[in-house]
Design an enzyme around this catalytic site. Structure first.
Site, PDB file in Angstrom:
ATOM      1  N   SER A 576     -11.489  85.300  90.945  1.00  0.00           N
ATOM      2  CA  SER A 576     -10.586  85.098  92.082  1.00  0.00           C
ATOM      3  C   SER A 576      -9.988  86.421  92.529  1.00  0.00           C
ATOM      4  O   SER A 576      -9.829  87.339  91.711  1.00  0.00           O
ATOM      5  CB  SER A 576      -9.457  84.151  91.668  1.00  0.00           C
ATOM      6  OG  SER A 576      -8.474  84.098  92.681  1.00  0.00           O
ATOM      7  N   TYR A 589      -2.429  81.395  86.060  1.00  0.00           N
ATOM      8  CA  TYR A 589      -3.728  81.412  86.755  1.00  0.00           C
ATOM      9  C   TYR A 589      -4.227  82.851  86.942  1.00  0.00           C
ATOM     10  O   TYR A 589      -5.367  83.181  86.604  1.00  0.00           O
ATOM     11  CB  TYR A 589      -3.576  80.704  88.112  1.00  0.00           C
ATOM     12  CG  TYR A 589      -4.831  80.718  88.957  1.00  0.00           C
ATOM     13  CD1 TYR A 589      -5.921  79.908  88.643  1.00  0.00           C
ATOM     14  CD2 TYR A 589      -4.934  81.553  90.067  1.00  0.00           C
ATOM     15  CE1 TYR A 589      -7.064  79.925  89.430  1.00  0.00           C
ATOM     16  CE2 TYR A 589      -6.079  81.574  90.856  1.00  0.00           C
ATOM     17  CZ  TYR A 589      -7.147  80.753  90.526  1.00  0.00           C
ATOM     18  OH  TYR A 589      -8.278  80.769  91.291  1.00  0.00           O
TER      19      TYR A 589
HETATM   20  N1  NAD Z   1     -11.125  77.604  96.538  1.00  0.00           N
HETATM   21  C1  NAD Z   1     -10.510  78.748  96.452  1.00  0.00           C
HETATM   22  O1  NAD Z   1      -9.744  79.106  97.323  1.00  0.00           O
HETATM   23  C2  NAD Z   1     -10.747  79.660  95.306  1.00  0.00           C
HETATM   24  C3  NAD Z   1     -10.204  80.937  95.348  1.00  0.00           C
HETATM   25  C4  NAD Z   1     -10.400  81.784  94.283  1.00  0.00           C
HETATM   26  C5  NAD Z   1     -11.147  81.365  93.202  1.00  0.00           C
HETATM   27  N2  NAD Z   1     -11.678  80.120  93.182  1.00  0.00           N
HETATM   28  C6  NAD Z   1     -12.435  79.725  92.007  1.00  0.00           C
HETATM   29  O2  NAD Z   1     -13.654  79.173  92.389  1.00  0.00           O
HETATM   30  C7  NAD Z   1     -14.084  78.257  91.408  1.00  0.00           C
HETATM   31  C8  NAD Z   1     -14.526  76.964  92.091  1.00  0.00           C
HETATM   32  O3  NAD Z   1     -13.438  76.388  92.737  1.00  0.00           O
HETATM   33  P1  NAD Z   1     -13.546  75.389  93.982  1.00  0.00           P
HETATM   34  O4  NAD Z   1     -12.732  75.969  95.026  1.00  0.00           O
HETATM   35  O5  NAD Z   1     -14.931  75.058  94.250  1.00  0.00           O
HETATM   36  O6  NAD Z   1     -12.736  74.142  93.398  1.00  0.00           O
HETATM   37  P2  NAD Z   1     -13.229  72.682  93.052  1.00  0.00           P
HETATM   38  O7  NAD Z   1     -12.078  72.000  92.410  1.00  0.00           O
HETATM   39  O8  NAD Z   1     -13.819  72.060  94.256  1.00  0.00           O
HETATM   40  O9  NAD Z   1     -14.351  72.922  91.971  1.00  0.00           O
HETATM   41  C9  NAD Z   1     -14.061  73.249  90.629  1.00  0.00           C
HETATM   42  C10 NAD Z   1     -14.874  72.350  89.736  1.00  0.00           C
HETATM   43  O10 NAD Z   1     -14.626  72.685  88.366  1.00  0.00           O
HETATM   44  C11 NAD Z   1     -14.597  71.482  87.647  1.00  0.00           C
HETATM   45  N3  NAD Z   1     -13.872  71.631  86.385  1.00  0.00           N
HETATM   46  C12 NAD Z   1     -12.531  71.705  86.207  1.00  0.00           C
HETATM   47  N4  NAD Z   1     -12.270  71.802  84.909  1.00  0.00           N
HETATM   48  C13 NAD Z   1     -13.435  71.778  84.238  1.00  0.00           C
HETATM   49  C14 NAD Z   1     -13.792  71.843  82.867  1.00  0.00           C
HETATM   50  N5  NAD Z   1     -12.868  71.911  81.907  1.00  0.00           N
HETATM   51  N6  NAD Z   1     -15.104  71.810  82.545  1.00  0.00           N
HETATM   52  C15 NAD Z   1     -16.034  71.721  83.515  1.00  0.00           C
HETATM   53  N7  NAD Z   1     -15.757  71.647  84.817  1.00  0.00           N
HETATM   54  C16 NAD Z   1     -14.452  71.672  85.181  1.00  0.00           C
HETATM   55  C17 NAD Z   1     -13.951  70.497  88.579  1.00  0.00           C
HETATM   56  O11 NAD Z   1     -14.229  69.157  88.210  1.00  0.00           O
HETATM   57  C18 NAD Z   1     -14.500  70.882  89.920  1.00  0.00           C
HETATM   58  O12 NAD Z   1     -15.630  70.114  90.260  1.00  0.00           O
HETATM   59  C19 NAD Z   1     -12.927  78.077  90.447  1.00  0.00           C
HETATM   60  O13 NAD Z   1     -13.124  78.850  89.305  1.00  0.00           O
HETATM   61  C20 NAD Z   1     -11.764  78.619  91.236  1.00  0.00           C
HETATM   62  O14 NAD Z   1     -10.734  79.133  90.428  1.00  0.00           O
HETATM   63  C21 NAD Z   1     -11.490  79.247  94.226  1.00  0.00           C
END
Ligand code: NAD
Ligand code: ZN
Length: 699
Positions: A576, A589
């Protein structure tokens, strides 16, 4: 029960479906019905035809046109454009050009001159076999039950015994113009025949209507199956020699063995995808007395060995005293011997103008007491190769159950495998995509970014294992991606990245389903916000467990598998912007994301020696599609920015340097770049996908 005994082949012809179809439509209908049942013909095997009266586009006169399945394709799934169309009178006139066996390849070139209506579909080598039979409708299929008769030592006698005077017999000959002439002559001389068994190969049947032809084909196959069932010897394959491992042990062995094999047969060529099966027919064979003598005889029907190679590699394994370490240690020597044997076959049989030797590695691996593993350029090809070898097992069982099985002579097999026309067919195949042959595991694969990454890697030809804790979302994502990219390439498994055993199980599944892994995208995640004073230990710990420890557990298991395979590999961490840029009110986080980024760099150092690259992608504010942004996080962010939730995306857009919103597809593009061959010289890198954020500039 006898494996050859078919539950009666159902007659699927429906008058209502056939009503209103023109002759070509009826031919297509019949073809799709025949191809829908693997007991009638193997995938891609066989072809169908009809001689149809058409209006010549130039003269406006009626002409007879042969509609015959063209080169490639599968009668079960083909569409109307899968047929080549040839003027019958021109095709007949080719007989005057033919001067003997040395002319075979030239004749195929002349088929093009017979094309009706500028149809671009390439003709198949079986065209003459259909064209010269003087009946309106002709089917050619590779039914196991019929090939069992055709591959027996006394095939001709058995054919007579089973069918009496309604089916003729032609001894093995490579399909082509010459065999077409022979088949046509036999059909003309014997109006009482409804078909012919081709020695070592398959069945031709004919009739005057499409429905009659379909029903004749079913009846003739059923007759062979019934006869084999009644006449087969009691002890199949000479009886069982060893006991099979139990189902769980078979799977576990496949999971350990497949990555080891994959590394050895992919070295120096493109990576391959594996397929494991312990179907009852396979187990019967690999546990039997006669496997040791039958397997080396090779397969019979040309379709079988073009997919499976002429022979499988039987591994030396004692299921009574299973020793996996010894089995894996013996792989190098076993595979080297196979390759040497294949090269010797090539050298002994090659002609001056033969195409260069192809990949000498085995396609089919038989493991006594355990089952069969196949490897090919992609998952569908590996699965189909396994299905073809099961066809071959059925044929060996049928033939050896009533007589003795004979494989094709080596030179005959070579002449088909390295036939210039076969080579031309291979050249017509679409070029592989950048990630064809590679397998990827994506944690959080059911989430917004994870599913976008999956879709992007699948589009590039990779196989994908989606792993996620959210089982409902996982099922939805798997269904959607399977619809778009095909079932073969997509698998899903529930995974909790904080559980050691769950992580181990996910990689074991990748090994069993695809043969190993090349790309690991560590993406599972959550988001949380709280001032430090309000951060409970549980909240802190949850961030650490999923984002720091979870990424460690996944990486550790990835390293173990990648090192066992010995083919290098690529890991991408989805961290992130907050891992680089400190942010108030989200210390748990941010700190956990920073740990991810640093873990990636440490692993890049350790992985380099093994060709394992580890890079990081940092998204920011990906609102659309993200589940993180549907919950409490969204509410909190809206509140702290003093805007409504609906205006949040605009806030982040304005905050970015480029004034643009970041979408899951944008993050997926960066992941695909770092995962794939374009970044093969990058490791330890960070790629921000945040529409520009000065705080996160790396330095
Ligand atoms: N969306 C954003 O703005 C953003 C920004 C920076 C970083 N990220 C990172 O991107 C990645 C994906 O996020 P996203 O935006 O697609 O969110 P999302 O919630 O749509 O997807 C994350 C997925 O991880 C799964 N998950 C959660 N805990 C878990 C576990 N213990 N074991 C296995 N799976 C698990 C969830 O069920 C979910 O399907 C994450 O690591 C998030 O921190 C997202
Ligand atoms: Zn055939």
């Amino acid at each position: 029960m006898n494996a050859q005994r078919l539950d009666r082949l159902p007659n699927l012809w429906r008058a209502a479906s056939a009503a209103g179809l023109d002759e070509a439509g009826l031919l297509l209908y019949r073809s799709n019905l025949l191809g829908s049942d693997l007991r009638i013909t193997n995938f891609g095997g066989g072809n169908t035809s009809a001689k149809i009266t058409e209006i010549d586009p130039l003269t406006g006169e009626k002409v007879s046109v042969l509609w015959v399945k063209g080169s490639g394709g599968d009668i079960g799934s083909m569409k109307r454009d899968g047929f080549a169309t040839l003027y019958m009178d021109k095709l007949e006139s080719l007989k005057g050009h033919y001067s003997g066996l040395a002319d075979e390849d030239r004749m195929v070139g002349l088929f093009e001159h017979c094309t009706f209506n500028l149809n671009p579909r390439a003709t198949s080598i079986d065209t003459a076999l259909h064209g010269f039979v003087p009946h309106a409708h002709v089917d050619h299929v590779h039914a196991d039950a019929v090939i069992a008769l055709a591959a027996a030592k006394d095939a001709e006698r058995l054919t007579g015994e089973v069918y009496g005077k309604e089916i003729g017999f032609l001894p093995w000959q490579r399909p082509g113009f010459d065999l077409g002439l022979k088949l046509g002559a036999m059909a003309t001389a014997h109006p009482e025949y409804v078909g012919v068994v081709l020695g070592g190969h398959g069945l031709f049947t004919w009739a005057e209507t499409a429905q009659d032809c379909y029903e004749t084909t079913l009846r003739i196959i059923q007759k062979a199956a019934d006869w084999l069932a009644v006449n087969e010897r009691q002890s199949v394959f000479g009886g069982a020699k060893i006991l099979a491992l139990d189902a769980a042990a078979r799977k576990k062995l496949a999971q350990e063995l497949m990555p080891a094999i994959r590394g050895k047969i992919s070295a120096g060529s493109s990576p391959k995808i594996g397929h494991f099966t312990d179907a009852p027919a396979v187990l019967d064979f690999v546990c039997s007395h006669d496997m040791a003598t039958l397997a080396p005889l090779g397969t019979s029907c040309p379709d079988h060995f073009l997919r499976t190679k002429i022979r499988p590699l039987v591994l030396d394994f004692d299921s009574a005293k299973p020793d996996v370490t010894r089995l894996i240690a013996g792989l190098d020597a076993a595979i080297a011997a196979y390759r040497a044997d294949y090269a010797a076959y090539y050298e002994a049989c090659r002609h001056p103008n033969s195409p260069a030797m192809r990949d000498a590695n085995p396609v089919i691996f038989l493991v006594p007491g355990m089952g069969m593993i196949s490897f090919a350029r992609d998952k569908a090809t590996a699965r189909i190769a396994a299905e073809f070898y099961i066809n071959a097992i059925n044929v060996m069982r049928g033939a050896s159950g009533v007589s003795a099985y004979v494989g094709l002579p080596r030179q005959e097999a070579f002449d088909i495998e390295y036939w210039l026309l076969e080579e031309a067919k291979l050249q017509r195949m679409p070029k592989p995509k950048p990630l064809t042959g590679q397998a990827a595991l994506i944690t959080g694969g059911a989430g917004g970014i994870g599913a976008a990454v999956a879709s992007r890697l699948l589009a590039d030809g990779a196989c994908v294992l989606l792993a996620d804790i959210d089982e409902a979302a996982l099922a939805t994502a798997q269904a959607a991606l399977s619809t778009r990219f095909g079932k073969d390439q997509v698998r899903a498994i529930p995974l909790d990245v904080t559980s050691e055993t769950s992580v181990i199980d996910s990689f074991a599944m990748a090994a069993q389903e695809f043969g190993g892994i090349d790309i690991v995208v560590s993406n599972a995640g959550i988001a949380s916000a709280a001032t430090v004073a309000d951060t409970s230990l549980a909240l802190w710990q949850n961030n650490m467990d999923i984002l720091a420890t979870g990424y460690f557990l996944v990486a550790r298991q990835a390293f173990r598998l990648l090192q066992l395979q010995g083919m290098g590999g690529s890991m991408v961490f989805v961290a992130s912007k907050n891992g680089l840029a400190a942010s108030a009110g989200a210390s748990a986080y941010c700190t956990a994301k920073a740990a991810e980024i640093h873990l990636a760099r440490c692993l890049a150092l350790e992985g380099a020696a093994f060709g394992i690259r580890v890079n990081t992608v940092n998204p920011d504010a990906v609102l659309r599609g993200s589940k993180i942004w549907q919950g409490e996080w969204r509410t909190q962010r809206a509140r702290s920015n003093h805007v409504s939730e609906d205006d949040l995306e605009e806030v982040y857009r304005q905050r970015s340097l480029l004034k643009r919103s970041v979408l899951p597809e944008d993050v997926a593009e960066a992941v695909a770049f770092l995962a794939g061959p374009l970044a093969e010289k990058s490791t330890g890198n960070i790629l921000n996908v945040d529409a520009g954020n000065a705080q996160a500039f790396t330095r």
